[in-house]
Scaffold this motif. Structure first.
Motif, PDB file in Angstrom:
ATOM      1  N   ARG A  69       0.813  -1.218   0.000  1.00  0.00           N
ATOM      2  CA  ARG A  69       0.000   0.000   0.000  1.00  0.00           C
ATOM      3  C   ARG A  69       0.847   1.269   0.000  1.00  0.00           C
ATOM      4  NH1 ARG A  69      -3.611  -1.139   5.082  1.00  0.00           N
ATOM      5  NH2 ARG A  69      -1.582  -1.906   5.743  1.00  0.00           N
ATOM      6  N   LEU A  70       1.998   1.235   0.672  1.00  0.00           N
ATOM      7  CA  LEU A  70       2.829   2.442   0.740  1.00  0.00           C
ATOM      8  C   LEU A  70       3.403   2.841  -0.618  1.00  0.00           C
ATOM      9  CD1 LEU A  70       4.588   2.085   4.201  1.00  0.00           C
ATOM     10  CD2 LEU A  70       2.733   3.595   3.542  1.00  0.00           C
ATOM     11  N   PRO A  71       4.028   1.920  -1.374  1.00  0.00           N
ATOM     12  CA  PRO A  71       4.464   2.324  -2.716  1.00  0.00           C
ATOM     13  C   PRO A  71       3.294   2.747  -3.609  1.00  0.00           C
ATOM     14  CG  PRO A  71       5.504   0.257  -2.095  1.00  0.00           C
ATOM     15  CD  PRO A  71       4.485   0.575  -1.047  1.00  0.00           C
ATOM     16  N   ALA A  72       2.153   2.110  -3.465  1.00  0.00           N
ATOM     17  CA  ALA A  72       0.974   2.499  -4.248  1.00  0.00           C
ATOM     18  C   ALA A  72       0.553   3.921  -3.893  1.00  0.00           C
ATOM     19  CB  ALA A  72      -0.165   1.523  -4.001  1.00  0.00           C
ATOM     20  N   LEU A  73       0.624   4.267  -2.629  1.00  0.00           N
ATOM     21  CA  LEU A  73       0.311   5.621  -2.198  1.00  0.00           C
ATOM     22  C   LEU A  73       1.307   6.611  -2.797  1.00  0.00           C
ATOM     23  CD1 LEU A  73      -1.444   7.468  -0.458  1.00  0.00           C
ATOM     24  CD2 LEU A  73       0.082   6.964   1.456  1.00  0.00           C
ATOM     25  N   GLY A  74       2.573   6.222  -2.846  1.00  0.00           N
ATOM     26  CA  GLY A  74       3.588   7.075  -3.465  1.00  0.00           C
ATOM     27  C   GLY A  74       3.311   7.306  -4.941  1.00  0.00           C
TER      28      GLY A  74
END
Length: 106
Positions: A69-74
């Protein structure tokens, strides 16, 4: 918690929120026209949305996690900065998360 207590809590919370909304309509309009009030309202909205995104993107229960989820948020943040259409932002973020999960990142 019993089903009755749950429904009582839901109804009480709904009544409270409705009352707060009603009070908002009773505030004199000249109070809301002040630039400081408008700026504060805008900043509170951004802060609440940011907190919601951070909690949803970096936690599971009470634990901090670093998953897909964190890279997707980035990716979504970069797409928004590049002024991509919202649907493209969502598709890029979902594809990033799906791709990373397919590669084994939980």
């Amino acid at each position: 918690m019993s089903p009755t207590a749950t429904w009582l809590a839901v109804v009480a919370a709904s009544a409270l929120v409705f009352g707060l909304k009603l009070l908002g309509h009773l505030v004199p309009e000249h109070w809301l026209a002040k630039p400081r009030v408008a700026q504060t309202a805008a900043l509170v909205t951004v802060a609440l949305l940011s907190a919601l995104v951070a909690v949803q993107a970096a936690t599971i229960g009470r634990e901090l996690v670093a998953d897909a989820r964190l890279p997707a948020l980035g990716v979504a943040a970069v797409a928004l900065m590049l002024r991509a259409p919202f649907i493209l932002v969502v598709v890029l973020a979902a594809a990033t998360a799906a791709g990373l999960r397919a590669l084994g990142m939980s």
